[in-house]
Motif scaffolding. Sequence first.
Motif, PDB file in Angstrom:
ATOM      1  N   UNK A  25       0.827  -1.208   0.000  1.00 20.48           N
ATOM      2  CA  UNK A  25       0.000   0.000   0.000  1.00 20.48           C
ATOM      3  C   UNK A  25       0.866   1.264   0.000  1.00 20.48           C
ATOM      4  N   UNK A  26       1.942   1.228   0.801  1.00 20.02           N
ATOM      5  CA  UNK A  26       2.839   2.381   0.820  1.00 20.02           C
ATOM      6  C   UNK A  26       3.507   2.580  -0.542  1.00 20.02           C
ATOM      7  N   UNK A  27       3.994   1.496  -1.144  1.00 19.71           N
ATOM      8  CA  UNK A  27       4.632   1.577  -2.457  1.00 19.71           C
ATOM      9  C   UNK A  27       3.663   2.121  -3.500  1.00 19.71           C
ATOM     10  N   UNK A  28       2.414   1.645  -3.456  1.00 19.91           N
ATOM     11  CA  UNK A  28       1.416   2.093  -4.426  1.00 19.91           C
ATOM     12  C   UNK A  28       1.118   3.582  -4.251  1.00 19.91           C
ATOM     13  N   UNK A  29       1.088   3.997  -2.970  1.00 18.41           N
ATOM     14  CA  UNK A  29       0.811   5.412  -2.718  1.00 18.41           C
ATOM     15  C   UNK A  29       1.962   6.285  -3.231  1.00 18.41           C
ATOM     16  N   UNK A  30       3.198   5.861  -2.977  1.00 14.11           N
ATOM     17  CA  UNK A  30       4.360   6.615  -3.453  1.00 14.11           C
ATOM     18  C   UNK A  30       4.382   6.668  -4.970  1.00 14.11           C
ATOM     19  N   UNK A  31       4.066   5.533  -5.608  1.00 17.47           N
ATOM     20  CA  UNK A  31       4.050   5.503  -7.070  1.00 17.47           C
ATOM     21  C   UNK A  31       2.991   6.434  -7.622  1.00 17.47           C
ATOM     22  N   UNK A  32       1.854   6.492  -6.961  1.00 18.13           N
ATOM     23  CA  UNK A  32       0.777   7.386  -7.394  1.00 18.13           C
ATOM     24  C   UNK A  32       1.187   8.844  -7.255  1.00 18.13           C
ATOM     25  N   UNK A  33       1.841   9.160  -6.129  1.00 15.60           N
ATOM     26  CA  UNK A  33       2.296  10.537  -5.917  1.00 15.60           C
ATOM     27  C   UNK A  33       3.345  10.937  -6.944  1.00 15.60           C
ATOM     28  N   UNK A  34       4.279  10.021  -7.226  1.00 15.34           N
ATOM     29  CA  UNK A  34       5.310  10.311  -8.231  1.00 15.34           C
ATOM     30  C   UNK A  34       4.695  10.528  -9.603  1.00 15.34           C
ATOM     31  N   UNK A  35       3.660   9.736  -9.911  1.00 19.21           N
ATOM     32  CA  UNK A  35       2.984   9.898 -11.191  1.00 19.21           C
ATOM     33  C   UNK A  35       2.298  11.264 -11.267  1.00 19.21           C
ATOM     34  N   UNK A  36       1.718  11.691 -10.145  1.00 13.34           N
ATOM     35  CA  UNK A  36       1.078  12.999 -10.110  1.00 13.34           C
ATOM     36  C   UNK A  36       2.091  14.136 -10.213  1.00 13.34           C
ATOM     37  N   UNK A  37       3.267  13.940  -9.604  1.00 13.74           N
ATOM     38  CA  UNK A  37       4.299  14.978  -9.639  1.00 13.74           C
ATOM     39  C   UNK A  37       5.022  15.039 -10.976  1.00 13.74           C
ATOM     40  N   UNK A  38       4.997  13.961 -11.744  1.00 12.90           N
ATOM     41  CA  UNK A  38       5.585  13.959 -13.076  1.00 12.90           C
ATOM     42  C   UNK A  38       7.071  13.717 -13.116  1.00 12.90           C
ATOM     43  N   UNK A  39       7.647  13.012 -12.199  1.00 13.46           N
ATOM     44  CA  UNK A  39       9.066  12.711 -12.220  1.00 13.46           C
ATOM     45  C   UNK A  39       9.891  13.814 -11.585  1.00 13.46           C
ATOM     46  N   UNK A  40      11.224  13.728 -11.767  1.00 14.77           N
ATOM     47  CA  UNK A  40      12.145  14.661 -11.142  1.00 14.77           C
ATOM     48  C   UNK A  40      12.967  15.388 -12.214  1.00 14.77           C
ATOM     49  N   UNK A  41      13.332  16.628 -11.932  1.00 10.97           N
ATOM     50  CA  UNK A  41      14.135  17.446 -12.841  1.00 10.97           C
ATOM     51  C   UNK A  41      15.288  18.068 -12.065  1.00 10.97           C
ATOM     52  N   UNK A  42      16.467  18.113 -12.694  1.00  8.04           N
ATOM     53  CA  UNK A  42      17.632  18.734 -12.071  1.00  8.04           C
ATOM     54  C   UNK A  42      17.627  20.235 -12.346  1.00  8.04           C
ATOM     55  N   UNK A  43      17.761  21.019 -11.302  1.00 11.51           N
ATOM     56  CA  UNK A  43      17.875  22.463 -11.431  1.00 11.51           C
ATOM     57  C   UNK A  43      19.195  22.907 -10.799  1.00 11.51           C
TER      58      UNK A  43
END
Length: 248
Positions: A25-43
């Motif tokens: 459940x925790x993994x699924x929640x994290x995956x859902x949040x990452x999908x909503x955030x759209x990945x990571x970008x280097x600034x």
Amino acid sequence: MLESKRRATIFLLLAFVLAAIAGYLVYDKVRTLNAELGGMTKIYVAAGSIPSRTLITEGQIKTMEIPNRYVLDSYITDKKKLINMVTVVPLEEDDLITGNMLKPATELREANHRLVAMYRSDKVQFDQVVTTNDRVDIIISKEENGEKKTELFMKDVPVAWAQGKGKDFVGVALEVPLDDAPKLINIQNYADHIRVLKANVGKEETQIESQPTETEQQQTQGQEIQAGTEPNGTEQQWNENPAQQENP
């Protein structure tokens, strides 16, 4: 005894199953949040203290990853955008670097110098194509009290940058002290004609000018003889008593 072992085994299995379900459940929640955030970008952020109006170097910056959802257009994601740039505000470690903090660095050699642009026109003439880091002399022609005259206005002025090359050359930016900037702008506005001469002298020309010509050498030798000195630099012995000059 066997009954106690059986119960303990059942509790362990139930705990393992519940832990697995919670982890999923925790993994699924994290995956859902990452999908909503759209990945990571280097600034790019400050790696340490960066004073204002100083040229940014590679050692002064580092990267930090943030979710794409929070990346703004003003954030710097390409290091090329930091080349030849300065910050208009001081930065501390981990401060975000944004586009509105940056300004192109000038090539001024002194803090109290200014760049004054001078472009080709009917009034302004360049006798040669000038390039960046050249030096120029400025000659002006004007009329004062009904008298027309041509004079040297500025000498050995550094060229901060030149725009265009060859036939496409259009003008330069001259680096002058702050007190001279109004004077240079004034002559651009009110002088009758301006000639910009390239002041650089080649090494070959300098060597040729420094070597005396054959005529100059002959004139120098003649002056040495008249002064009582031989061409080789030794003085002649002139006897003031004419009688002693005769042979015994």
